[in-house]
Write a protein that holds these residues in place. Structure first.
Motif, PDB file in Angstrom:
ATOM      1  N   GLY A  13      -2.706   0.080  -1.621  1.00 22.71           N
ATOM      2  CA  GLY A  13      -2.271  -0.236  -0.260  1.00 22.71           C
ATOM      3  C   GLY A  13      -0.845   0.199   0.016  1.00 22.71           C
ATOM      4  N   ARG A  14      -0.370  -0.194   1.176  1.00 20.85           N
ATOM      5  CA  ARG A  14       0.882   0.392   1.647  1.00 20.85           C
ATOM      6  C   ARG A  14       2.150  -0.164   1.009  1.00 20.85           C
ATOM      7  NH1 ARG A  14       0.627   0.681   7.454  1.00 20.85           N
ATOM      8  NH2 ARG A  14      -1.583   0.210   7.457  1.00 20.85           N
ATOM      9  N   ASP A  73       3.351 -12.107   5.114  1.00 14.50           N
ATOM     10  CA  ASP A  73       2.129 -12.522   5.836  1.00 14.50           C
ATOM     11  C   ASP A  73       1.075 -13.016   4.846  1.00 14.50           C
ATOM     12  OD1 ASP A  73       2.110  -9.670   5.085  1.00 14.50           O
ATOM     13  OD2 ASP A  73       0.071  -9.676   5.868  1.00 14.50           O
ATOM     14  N   ILE A  74       1.019 -12.385   3.688  1.00 16.37           N
ATOM     15  CA  ILE A  74       0.005 -12.741   2.692  1.00 16.37           C
ATOM     16  C   ILE A  74       0.306 -14.110   2.081  1.00 16.37           C
ATOM     17  CG2 ILE A  74      -0.920 -12.073   0.423  1.00 16.37           C
ATOM     18  CD1 ILE A  74      -0.678  -9.166   1.436  1.00 16.37           C
ATOM     19  N   GLY A  91       8.040  -2.696   4.194  1.00 15.36           N
ATOM     20  CA  GLY A  91       6.754  -3.298   4.581  1.00 15.36           C
ATOM     21  C   GLY A  91       6.905  -4.179   5.804  1.00 15.36           C
ATOM     22  N   LEU A 159      -1.953  -7.100  12.167  1.00 15.07           N
ATOM     23  CA  LEU A 159      -0.652  -6.562  11.766  1.00 15.07           C
ATOM     24  C   LEU A 159      -0.343  -5.305  12.575  1.00 15.07           C
ATOM     25  CD1 LEU A 159      -0.875  -6.964   7.899  1.00 15.07           C
ATOM     26  CD2 LEU A 159       0.603  -8.236   9.466  1.00 15.07           C
ATOM     27  N   SER A 161       2.840  -2.337  13.177  1.00 17.13           N
ATOM     28  CA  SER A 161       4.223  -1.902  12.910  1.00 17.13           C
ATOM     29  C   SER A 161       4.739  -1.083  14.080  1.00 17.13           C
ATOM     30  CB  SER A 161       4.366  -1.190  11.569  1.00 17.13           C
ATOM     31  OG  SER A 161       3.324  -0.299  11.341  1.00 17.13           O
TER      32      SER A 161
END
Ligand code: AMP
Length: 286
Positions: A13-14, A73-74, A91, A159, A161
């Motif tokens: 992932g990012r 957020d997680i 992030g 989410l 950005s």
């Protein structure tokens, strides 16, 4: 107590690339073998565990890892009360409520009675409950942005950005739910038993993050212009002033914000500075 500290980081992932970049830049020497589960750090008593971004919280909470890097957020979604020992500055994104662009809703209050699809159901439920806005939260694990078009929901909490994904899917943000960035969390046991090792990680990662938006500036100038130049250079503390072999000339060194350079350099030049050099900084420990 284990002899080597364990740090859990995302394996997909990012957040992966910026996390690995930060760890390497902080001076940790390790090799990632196709992101196999564990990488041994050669120059520190530290093992890096590669796990799913969403599992980092669980690994740290259970004490399998002593610290971990994940998204704010997680952590909020997991609903675990883990201490955040550093904010890492990458992030960055926000969890936003969005609706079809051609719909009437203008604010989150307009979602009363509506269905809201999200991959962050815990955060969404808390958000709407705190504001006494009755919504039906529909948990989805991915492709949240297509839910309104498929008729699965009237709105989403997702989410964002840049906002381009929303736009591409004909959606418009109507309110922010949570701001997020990558964070370093610690396990309560590790915090009690190995505070110095955790402090070391915070210090070293923090030194790289602090250096990212700053530059080291060097220039020569006639000593008579020092006061004028100093006025332009707040820097970290006061600038360093070094006499040069050339009579009446000095070198000035200062740390400045990278985003100030565009306006600053022409003014320094106009104030008598010459031979101006702008250098990257690797680490800053104030
Ligand atoms: P991923 O593993 O790629 O699904 O992303 C995991 C985390 O990356 C998210 O939970 C956020 O903390 C962070 N993130 C940063 N920017 C974004 C974005 N634009 N969209 C989704 N996640 C993002």
């Amino acid at each position: 107590m284990r002899d080597r500290l364990r740090l859990a980081v995302p394996n997909k992932g990012r957040l992966v690339e910026p996390t690995l970049q930060l760890l390497h830049a902080s001076g940790l020497v390790f090799e990632e073998h196709d992101r196999s589960l564990v990488a041994r750090v050669a120059n520190q008593p530290l093992d890096i565990l590669f796990v799913r971004t969403a599992d980092v919280v669980e690994f740290v909470a259970d004490g399998v890892a002593d610290a971990g890097i994940t998204g704010a957020d997680i952590l909020a979604e997991a609903g675990r009360d883990l201490p955040v020992i550093a904010r890492l500055g990458y992030g960055r994104c926000r969890l936003a409520a969005a609706v079809p662009s051609d719909g009437p809703a203008r604010a989150v209050e307009d979602l009363a009675g509506k269905r809201v699809a999200t991959s962050h159901p815990g955060i969404a439920r808390r958000f709407f409950a705190e504001r006494a806005i009755p919504v039906e939260v529909i948990p989805l694990s991915g492709a949240v942005e297509v839910a309104p078009r498929l008729g699965v929901a009237d709105a989403i909490v997702d989410l964002v950005s840049t906002g381009s994904t929303l736009q591409m899917n004909g959606l418009r943000a109507i309110g922010d739910v949570l701001a997020s960035e990558a964070i370093l969390v610690a396990g309560p046991a590790a915090l009690a038993e190995r505070p110095h090792e955790l402090d070391g990680i915070v210090l070293m990662l923090g030194s790289v993050i602090a250096a990212r938006d700053r530059k080291y500036l060097m220039m020569n100038a006639p000593v008579a212009r020092l006061e004028e130049l100093e006025g332009l250079l707040p820097g970290l503390e006061s600038p360093s002033v070094i006499p040069l072999a050339h009579e009446g000339m000095i070198a000035i060194h200062a740390v400045v914000g990278a985003d100030e350079l565009w306006g600053l350099l022409p003014r320094l030049k106009a104030a008598g500075a010459s031979g101006i050099l702008v250098l990257p900084i690797e680490k800053i420990l104030p």
